[in-house]
Design a protein around this motif. Structure first.
Motif, mmCIF file in Angstrom:
data_model
loop_
_atom_site.group_PDB
_atom_site.id
_atom_site.type_symbol
_atom_site.label_atom_id
_atom_site.label_comp_id
_atom_site.label_asym_id
_atom_site.label_seq_id
_atom_site.Cartn_x
_atom_site.Cartn_y
_atom_site.Cartn_z
ATOM 1 N N MET A 111 4.787 62.608 81.956
ATOM 2 C CA MET A 111 4.176 62.683 80.710
ATOM 3 C C MET A 111 2.674 62.927 80.891
ATOM 4 O O MET A 111 2.145 62.023 81.559
ATOM 5 N N VAL A 112 1.976 63.880 80.518
ATOM 6 C CA VAL A 112 0.683 64.225 80.385
ATOM 7 C C VAL A 112 -0.228 63.252 79.509
ATOM 8 O O VAL A 112 0.276 63.405 78.141
ATOM 9 N N ALA A 113 -1.366 62.419 79.766
ATOM 10 C CA ALA A 113 -1.910 61.816 78.752
ATOM 11 C C ALA A 113 -2.834 62.823 78.047
ATOM 12 O O ALA A 113 -3.358 63.607 79.007
ATOM 13 N N VAL A 114 -3.075 62.538 76.714
ATOM 14 C CA VAL A 114 -3.955 63.450 75.998
ATOM 15 C C VAL A 114 -4.974 62.537 75.516
ATOM 16 O O VAL A 114 -4.789 61.738 74.816
ATOM 17 N N THR A 115 -6.317 63.081 75.879
ATOM 18 C CA THR A 115 -7.592 62.329 75.141
ATOM 19 C C THR A 115 -8.166 63.314 74.224
ATOM 20 O O THR A 115 -8.127 64.510 74.567
ATOM 21 N N PRO A 116 -8.770 62.870 73.325
ATOM 22 C CA PRO A 116 -9.594 63.302 72.383
ATOM 23 C C PRO A 116 -10.511 64.466 72.882
ATOM 24 O O PRO A 116 -11.237 64.066 73.990
ATOM 25 N N SER A 117 -10.760 65.270 72.371
ATOM 26 C CA SER A 117 -11.615 66.504 72.749
ATOM 27 C C SER A 117 -12.542 66.976 71.748
ATOM 28 O O SER A 117 -12.153 66.912 70.774
ATOM 29 N N ARG A 118 -13.567 67.602 72.294
ATOM 30 C CA ARG A 118 -14.543 68.453 71.327
ATOM 31 C C ARG A 118 -14.596 69.797 71.442
ATOM 32 O O ARG A 118 -14.519 70.257 72.483
ATOM 33 N N LEU A 119 -14.347 70.561 70.373
ATOM 34 C CA LEU A 119 -14.459 72.068 70.155
ATOM 35 C C LEU A 119 -15.692 72.434 69.442
ATOM 36 O O LEU A 119 -16.020 71.852 68.631
ATOM 37 N N ARG A 120 -16.377 73.222 70.354
ATOM 38 C CA ARG A 120 -17.411 73.819 69.417
ATOM 39 C C ARG A 120 -17.536 75.345 69.815
ATOM 40 O O ARG A 120 -17.025 75.938 70.678
ATOM 41 N N HIS A 121 -18.157 75.913 68.700
ATOM 42 C CA HIS A 121 -18.401 77.585 68.771
ATOM 43 C C HIS A 121 -19.688 77.882 69.421
ATOM 44 O O HIS A 121 -20.776 77.256 69.243
ATOM 45 N N ASN A 122 -19.750 78.748 70.461
ATOM 46 C CA ASN A 122 -20.975 79.302 71.085
ATOM 47 C C ASN A 122 -20.992 80.655 71.089
ATOM 48 O O ASN A 122 -20.252 81.212 72.341
ATOM 49 N N GLY A 123 -21.494 81.509 70.166
ATOM 50 C CA GLY A 123 -21.132 82.909 70.243
ATOM 51 C C GLY A 123 -19.677 83.279 70.047
ATOM 52 O O GLY A 123 -18.989 83.006 69.245
ATOM 53 N N ASP A 124 -19.240 84.160 70.956
ATOM 54 C CA ASP A 124 -17.800 84.625 70.837
ATOM 55 C C ASP A 124 -16.787 83.689 71.587
ATOM 56 O O ASP A 124 -15.669 83.765 71.998
ATOM 57 N N LEU A 125 -17.364 82.449 71.896
ATOM 58 C CA LEU A 125 -16.636 81.534 73.058
ATOM 59 C C LEU A 125 -16.344 80.152 72.101
ATOM 60 O O LEU A 125 -17.124 79.872 71.388
ATOM 61 N N ILE A 126 -15.319 79.569 72.349
ATOM 62 C CA ILE A 126 -14.802 78.387 71.918
ATOM 63 C C ILE A 126 -15.061 77.513 73.377
ATOM 64 O O ILE A 126 -14.501 77.607 74.352
#
Length: 69
Positions: A1-16
């Motif tokens: 099983m893969v451990a999932v850690t909290p992540s941060r998503l942010r918008h940078n122009g056309d990229l996430i």
């Protein structure tokens, strides 16, 4: 099983841009590509849930996963 850690998503122009909260690396993807991946995931999840049980297809929460594409 893969451990999932909290992540941060942010918008940078056309990229996430995604970066984990406990490590110093990051990954980025074009917004359109990520939206397509999420849409595909939701469609597949909906199909599998509703094929498993017709009662689930009637559930309003499960119906929210229905994505017209």
């Amino acid at each position: 099983m893969v451990a999932v850690t909290p992540s941060r998503l942010r918008h940078n122009g056309d990229l996430i841009v995604m970066s984990p909260s406990k490590r110093s690396w990051q990954a980025s993807v074009e917004r359109e590509e990520l939206e397509e991946a999420f849409t595909g995931f939701l469609q597949e999840a909906y199909l599998r849930l509703t094929q498993y049980s017709l009662k689930l297809a009637m559930n309003p929460v499960i119906q929210r996963f229905s994505v017209s594409g």
